[in-house]
Scaffold this active site. Structure first.
Site, PDB file in Angstrom:
ATOM      1  N   ILE A   1       7.254  -2.317   7.151  1.00 35.29           N
ATOM      2  CA  ILE A   1       7.073  -0.867   7.239  1.00 35.29           C
ATOM      3  C   ILE A   1       7.791  -0.170   6.102  1.00 35.29           C
ATOM      4  O   ILE A   1       9.004  -0.312   5.926  1.00 35.29           O
ATOM      5  CB  ILE A   1       7.567  -0.344   8.611  1.00 35.29           C
ATOM      6  CG1 ILE A   1       6.877  -1.108   9.752  1.00 35.29           C
ATOM      7  CG2 ILE A   1       7.341   1.155   8.719  1.00 35.29           C
ATOM      8  CD1 ILE A   1       5.352  -1.095   9.714  1.00 35.29           C
ATOM      9  N   LYS A   2       7.014   0.596   5.342  1.00 36.55           N
ATOM     10  CA  LYS A   2       7.598   1.331   4.215  1.00 36.55           C
ATOM     11  C   LYS A   2       8.187   2.641   4.705  1.00 36.55           C
ATOM     12  O   LYS A   2       7.499   3.460   5.330  1.00 36.55           O
ATOM     13  CB  LYS A   2       6.505   1.643   3.189  1.00 36.55           C
ATOM     14  CG  LYS A   2       6.387   0.620   2.103  1.00 36.55           C
ATOM     15  CD  LYS A   2       5.365   1.119   1.099  1.00 36.55           C
ATOM     16  CE  LYS A   2       5.482   0.431  -0.221  1.00 36.55           C
ATOM     17  NZ  LYS A   2       4.503   0.934  -1.177  1.00 36.55           N
ATOM     18  N   ILE A   3       9.463   2.810   4.394  1.00 31.93           N
ATOM     19  CA  ILE A   3      10.195   4.011   4.793  1.00 31.93           C
ATOM     20  C   ILE A   3      10.789   4.615   3.517  1.00 31.93           C
ATOM     21  O   ILE A   3      11.346   3.874   2.694  1.00 31.93           O
ATOM     22  CB  ILE A   3      11.342   3.625   5.774  1.00 31.93           C
ATOM     23  CG1 ILE A   3      10.792   2.999   7.058  1.00 31.93           C
ATOM     24  CG2 ILE A   3      12.248   4.814   6.067  1.00 31.93           C
ATOM     25  CD1 ILE A   3      10.185   3.970   8.049  1.00 31.93           C
TER      26      ILE A   3
ATOM     27  N   VAL B   1       3.067  -1.298   4.693  1.00 29.44           N
ATOM     28  CA  VAL B   1       2.311  -0.126   5.147  1.00 29.44           C
ATOM     29  C   VAL B   1       3.292   1.021   5.330  1.00 29.44           C
ATOM     30  O   VAL B   1       4.336   0.861   5.964  1.00 29.44           O
ATOM     31  CB  VAL B   1       1.595  -0.430   6.489  1.00 29.44           C
ATOM     32  CG1 VAL B   1       0.858   0.790   7.002  1.00 29.44           C
ATOM     33  CG2 VAL B   1       0.636  -1.601   6.329  1.00 29.44           C
TER      34      VAL B   1
ATOM     35  N   THR C   1       0.865  -1.185   0.000  1.00 32.82           N
ATOM     36  CA  THR C   1       0.000   0.000   0.000  1.00 32.82           C
ATOM     37  C   THR C   1       0.902   1.235   0.000  1.00 32.82           C
ATOM     38  O   THR C   1       2.101   1.140   0.247  1.00 32.82           O
ATOM     39  CB  THR C   1      -0.901   0.048   1.255  1.00 32.82           C
ATOM     40  OG1 THR C   1      -0.083   0.276   2.411  1.00 32.82           O
ATOM     41  CG2 THR C   1      -1.675  -1.242   1.435  1.00 32.82           C
TER      42      THR C   1
END
Ligand code: E4P
Length: 221
Positions: free
Chosen positions: A88-90, A60, A27
């Site tokens: 976790i998207k960074i 996310v 996402t």
């Protein structure tokens, strides 16, 4: 190679899971907005869809306004606590790389997103990212050459035995999926319509019609 669905629409995710056995979901804030629902509602809904599975990944993204590594890390930890499936998207900024390192040290799987160079992919791997997401569609739209991009990253990872998985992102057509596979990507993430196109071919439809006509012209017993 794994196939992730790039979407935050629950109906698409459910279909892709049931019909195509999709391996995960990615996402981003645009997909969440397009779902028409609040951020927390959407990610909880997606987490629930994959509850109890161990091999399905859901990416996310942290709030894109954050510029402080500590704040990114805190938000990442909060999100990661919501589901075992969350990565976790960074974003690939200097602060983002620091946050990636901090999260990794805390045992959180990070998807380094918005990657546009092999140098960024190398930084992601050496700092322990679980995934790196090179955006080939955005690069192409900017007039940049992408044919060697994924291959270079894959070669670098092989040279140093990095475990970071390459998610080829912003994929616009079935041919790009094949090119990602040839270049050695671990995963592609593409939209619903792109995957639909990977199952069909006009010659398959034509061939099926020929066989059906012959079937009809032949007695069964
Ligand atoms: C990947 O993880 C991104 O969500 C995605 O591929 C972004 O690009 P797009 O929304 O333009 O396809």
């Amino acid at each position: 190679m794994k196939f992730f669905l790039d979407s935050a629409k629950i109906d698409e995710i459910q279909y892709a899971r049931k019909m195509w056995n999709i391996d995960g979901v990615t996402t981003n804030p645009r997909h969440v907005r397009n779902s028409g629902k609040p951020f927390m509602t959407v990610i909880k809904e997606i987490a629930k869809e994959f509850e109890g599975t161990t091999n399905k990944s859901i990416s996310v993204e942290v709030n894109p306004h954050l510029t402080d590594p500590e704040a990114m890390c805190q938000e990442g930890m909060k999100l990661a606590a919501m589901s075992k499936n969350f990565a976790i998207k960074i974003p690939a900024t200097e602060a983002g790389f620091k946050a990636l390192w901090m999260l990794t040290e805390n045992g959180i799987g990070v998807n380094l997103t918005l990657a546009f160079s092999a140098a960024q992919a190398l930084q992601a791997a050496r700092l322990g990212a679980k995934y790196v997401s090179p955006f080939i569609g955005w690069k192409e739209a900017n007039g940049e050459e992408v044919s060697h991009f994924i291959g270079e990253i894959a070669q670098i990872y092989r040279n140093y035995n990095f475990k970071t998985q390459i998610i080829v992102a912003a994929v616009r057509n079935a041919r790009q999926i094949v090119e990602a596979a040839l270049a050695g990507a671990d995963i592609v993430t593409a939209g619903f319509d792109v995957y639909k196109d990977t199952f069909d071919h006009p010659y398959t439809a034509k061939g099926l019609k020929i066989f059906a006509d012959n079937w009809d012209a032949t007695p069964y017993e």
